[in-house]
Design an enzyme around this catalytic site. Structure first.
Site, PDB file in Angstrom:
ATOM      1  N   HIS A 369       0.846  -1.199   0.000  1.00 32.51           N
ATOM      2  CA  HIS A 369       0.000   0.000   0.000  1.00 32.51           C
ATOM      3  C   HIS A 369       0.885   1.255   0.000  1.00 32.51           C
ATOM      4  O   HIS A 369       1.761   1.408   0.844  1.00 32.51           O
ATOM      5  CB  HIS A 369      -0.955   0.021   1.199  1.00 32.51           C
ATOM      6  CG  HIS A 369      -1.969   1.117   1.071  1.00 32.51           C
ATOM      7  ND1 HIS A 369      -3.165   0.950   0.402  1.00 32.51           N
ATOM      8  CD2 HIS A 369      -1.938   2.407   1.462  1.00 32.51           C
ATOM      9  CE1 HIS A 369      -3.828   2.095   0.409  1.00 32.51           C
ATOM     10  NE2 HIS A 369      -3.108   3.000   1.040  1.00 32.51           N
ATOM     11  N   ALA A 370       0.631   2.143  -0.949  1.00 32.57           N
ATOM     12  CA  ALA A 370       1.519   3.297  -1.148  1.00 32.57           C
ATOM     13  C   ALA A 370       1.565   4.191   0.087  1.00 32.57           C
ATOM     14  O   ALA A 370       0.544   4.433   0.733  1.00 32.57           O
ATOM     15  CB  ALA A 370       1.019   4.111  -2.342  1.00 32.57           C
ATOM     16  N   TYR A 537      -9.445  11.418   3.938  1.00 31.66           N
ATOM     17  CA  TYR A 537      -9.547  11.279   2.479  1.00 31.66           C
ATOM     18  C   TYR A 537     -10.844  11.883   1.956  1.00 31.66           C
ATOM     19  O   TYR A 537     -10.902  12.360   0.828  1.00 31.66           O
ATOM     20  CB  TYR A 537      -9.444   9.811   2.069  1.00 31.66           C
ATOM     21  CG  TYR A 537      -8.154   9.166   2.500  1.00 31.66           C
ATOM     22  CD1 TYR A 537      -6.933   9.525   1.911  1.00 31.66           C
ATOM     23  CD2 TYR A 537      -8.126   8.221   3.517  1.00 31.66           C
ATOM     24  CE1 TYR A 537      -5.747   8.946   2.314  1.00 31.66           C
ATOM     25  CE2 TYR A 537      -6.943   7.633   3.931  1.00 31.66           C
ATOM     26  CZ  TYR A 537      -5.757   8.000   3.333  1.00 31.66           C
ATOM     27  OH  TYR A 537      -4.583   7.430   3.736  1.00 31.66           O
TER      28      TYR A 537
HETATM   29  O1  X8Z Z   1      -4.204   5.395   1.159  1.00 31.05           O
HETATM   30  C1  X8Z Z   1      -4.172   6.223   0.270  1.00 31.05           C
HETATM   31  C2  X8Z Z   1      -2.857   6.747  -0.269  1.00 31.05           C
HETATM   32  C3  X8Z Z   1      -1.797   6.808   0.753  1.00 31.05           C
HETATM   33  S1  X8Z Z   1      -2.047   8.013   1.962  1.00 31.05           S
HETATM   34  C4  X8Z Z   1      -2.370   5.852  -1.385  1.00 31.05           C
HETATM   35  N1  X8Z Z   1      -5.336   6.650  -0.294  1.00 31.05           N
HETATM   36  C5  X8Z Z   1      -6.630   6.149   0.127  1.00 31.05           C
HETATM   37  C6  X8Z Z   1      -6.810   4.692  -0.253  1.00 31.05           C
HETATM   38  O2  X8Z Z   1      -6.022   4.164  -1.036  1.00 31.05           O
HETATM   39  O3  X8Z Z   1      -7.754   4.064   0.228  1.00 31.05           O
HETATM   40  C7  X8Z Z   1      -5.453   7.653  -1.340  1.00 31.05           C
HETATM   41  C8  X8Z Z   1      -6.899   7.662  -1.715  1.00 31.05           C
HETATM   42  C9  X8Z Z   1      -7.630   7.006  -0.589  1.00 31.05           C
HETATM   43 ZN    ZN Z   2      -1.834   9.961   1.374  1.00 33.87          ZN
END
Ligand code: X8Z
Ligand code: ZN
Length: 629
Positions: A369-370, A537
């Site tokens: 997960h990024a 988010y």
């Molecule tokens: O978790 C993230 C990022 C890292 S802060 C990749 N996001 C949420 C997800 O993947 O569920 C970005 C969009 C929403």
């Molecule tokens: Zn993020």
């Protein structure tokens, strides 16, 4: 994720997205709110007894920040190891570091209460409040529980990271990583295959449930020791307003954008019904969750090909452009960096390129997960991704770099202020930049030959809406579920039922197969085992359009917002940099005002951006029965 934080409650939290943000966002409470938050504290504080002074508070804060910063750095190194090299030793090390960090943060938070009744300047008061609100998962002041909480966090993170789904047996056995499954969910249009992977991935989470239950129990006790009713109140107290006002503001924003979501839902359901037939997609009910191009049905851009009209050709296919450009993964990140330097940000340090994880290592389990990291609270910045050459990952790179450039630009602030103005800000920065990835910009950087004419705009907007608008109810419900779990409204016996209730009510989707309490579907979404708060988010989806509109104004752009790119624009860059450099030193409305001139969340920006699409959707939906019961 970002720097490890003040708040790093458990190792798992360390490895989340923008973790530190997760943790120590704080609020300047009004005195009424402060006293609510502190209800339950012993009466007769030292201040009342005249034992502490304002100068004591300053000295205390100075020392506390030094100790936290040092411990945060240790914990960040351990968390990085555990996220990029999942094994028993890295988890042990991470849990230990996390335990130490949590113990220190809890000790300091409790000590900060000594100054509760003292009259202090706003700055000192703000820092003390932030100190108390730092942790995402506070432990009670009990060494055994602190250790247990840290170990649970580490385990959950490891279980998610090492998760895979295997089908077949013996020679025909095939195991899929989550990254591989994500790719198939995006590209396959075979409902049986999609359903298999949807169900298969969710085998990862039932074993998490007892751990999660226990984690909630311990962290709730920790929150109560700090004077909160429960962890839900604590999480919602970090937005420069009272916790209930925050929940209400989220609902108010949702109600404003809901007509747009409902119109999109209606149109997408009709298109899916055309494609798959009544047996797979009922024309009037909830949409089966496995057909939306994403493992969690949270963003739907990958089914653009199913949704578009024959005459609505996409202006371009970004995945194709990325692949055809011949860029490798690191070069994709370089393109992202260049956007930021074009706005006057310093280039990333050499160590970023040496220490980041850009691709999935072949020989070990990692958390794919990024996330974006700030390991030393200075300039040891890194991203951790398993980059695929896709549009999604090209955008995610910009998202992660947004975290890194934010971290870098506020690194002169006191440790407690090395945060986003609120955690939504941190998530919104890179996304706001990515809104400038327009066809014109892609031509400028040589990824595209010709800018499509304006008749293709609707296709571009549809593609954007499938990601941005479709996400909104999901962004809202993840923490609605957690708030109910934390405050005891939802008991462990109903965890999964409550999750699906929210998924059905807010998103209008349904599980493709029957679910029960044998399943623990929230655990199959990274941020639940990873303990990263999610309301951020949702906020970011609203805020990024406000940022984009303000930056385009600063750049002197005239025309529809979806055509604006601020690439290379010095004025927009300066405006953005000035706001980001404030970190969390001021309540978030001040930062919002510095950039946009507004002090509030304003859903009008996202609504305006999609206005032409909304008109199209309304026309398409005429005669259709929209909504779900
Ligand atoms: O978790 C993230 C990022 C890292 S802060 C990749 N996001 C949420 C997800 O993947 O569920 C970005 C969009 C929403
Ligand atoms: Zn993020």
């Amino acid at each position: 994720m970002k720097k490890i934080a003040l708040a790093v409650a458990v190792a798992a939290a360390l490895a989340g997205c923008d973790n530190r943000q997760a943790e120590d966002e704080s609020a300047v409470n009004t005195s009424a709110e402060t006293s609510t938050a502190q209800a339950g504290k012993a009466s007769g504080t030292a201040a009342e007894n005249g034992a502490v002074t304002a100068e004591d508070a300053t000295v205390f804060l100075e020392e506390a920040q030094q100790r936290l910063a040092k411990m945060a750095e240790e914990a960040a190194h351990a968390a990085w190891l555990a996220a990029t090299y999942i094994n028993v030793d890295s988890q042990f090390t991470e849990a230990l570091a996390s335990e130490r960090y949590t113990a220190l943060a809890v000790e300091l938070a409790n000590e900060a209460a000594r100054f509760d009744d003292l009259e202090l300047d706003a700055e000192t008061r703000r820092q003390l409040t932030m100190l108390k609100q730092g942790l995402v998962l506070p432990a009670p002041q009990d060494p055994e529980l602190t250790a247990e909480l840290a170990q649970i966090g580490s385990k959950l993170q490891g279980m998610y990271g090492a998760g895979q789904y295997c089908s077949g047996e013996g020679d025909t056995e095939k195991c899929y990583s989550l990254t591989e499954m994500g790719r198939i969910m995006a590209e396959s249009r075979d409902p049986e295959k999609l359903k298999e992977l949807w169900v298969g991935w969710r085998e990862v989470s039932p074993p998490m449930k007892p751990l999660y239950e226990r984690q909630v129990e311990i962290a709730n006790a920790g929150a109560q020791e700090l004077g909160y009713d429960n962890l839900s109140t604590m999480w919602r107290s970090k937005y420069d307003m009272g916790p209930d006002a925050f929940a209400q503001d989220m609902d108010a924003q949702w109600n404003k954008v809901k007509p747009l979501y409902e119109a999109l839902h209606c149109h997408v359901r009709a298109k899916l019904n055309e494609r798959y037939g009544d047996d797979v997609v009922p024309p009037n009910g909830k949409i089966p969750a496995h057909l939306l191009g994403n493992m969690w049905a949270q963003e739907w851009g990958n089914i653009y090909d199913v949704v578009k009209d024959q005459d609505m050709e996409a202006p371009y296919d970004l995945t194709k452009l990325v692949v055809e450009s011949g860029m490798d993964e690191k070069e994709m990140v370089k393109v992202g960096e260049k956007f930021f330097t074009s706005l006057g940000f310093e280039p990333l340090p050499e160590t970023f390129w040496e220490r980041s994880q850009f691709t999935k290592p072949r020989d070990r389990d990692v958390v794919c997960h990024a996330s974006a990291w700030n390991v030393d609270n200075k300039d040891d910045l890194r991203i951790k991704m398993c980059i695929q050459k896709t549009a999604d990952d090209f955008i995610t790179i910009h998202h992660e770099l947004g975290h890194n450039f934010y971290q870098r630009i506020y690194n002169d602030q006191p440790f407690l202020y090395q945060e986003g103005a609120n955690d939504g800000f941190h998530e919104a920065v890179g996304d706001a930049i990515a809104l400038s990835i327009t066809p014109k910009y892609l031509k400028q950087i040589g990824l595209m030959d010709e800018v499509p004419d304006e008749s293709k705009d609707l296709g571009f907007l549809m593609r954007q809406a499938l990601d941005k608008i479709a996400f909104l109810p999901f962004g809202l419900l993840v923490d609605k579920w957690r708030w109910q779990v934390f405050n005891g409204e939802v008991k462990p016996a109903d965890y999964n039922k409550a999750w699906w209730q929210l998924r059905e009510d807010y998103q209008g989707i349904q599980a493709p197969v029957a679910r029960s309490e044998e399943n623990f579907d929230p655990g199959a979404k990274y941020h639940i085992p990873g303990n990263t708060p999610y309301a951020r988010y949702f906020l970011a989806r609203i805020q990024q359009f406000q940022f984009h509109r303000a930056l385009c104004d600063a750049a002197g752009f005239e025309g529809p917002l979806h055509r604006c790119s601020i690439y290379n624009n010095a004025e927009a860059g300066e405006k953005l940099r000035n706001m980001l450099a404030m970190g969390a030193s001021k309540p978030w409305p001040d930062a919002m005002e510095a950039l946009t001139g507004q002090r509030e969340l304003d859903a009008a920006a996202i609504i305006d951006y999609f206005k032409p699409l909304m008109a199209y959707l309304e026309e398409q939906n005429q005669g259709r029965q929209c909504g779900w019961e």
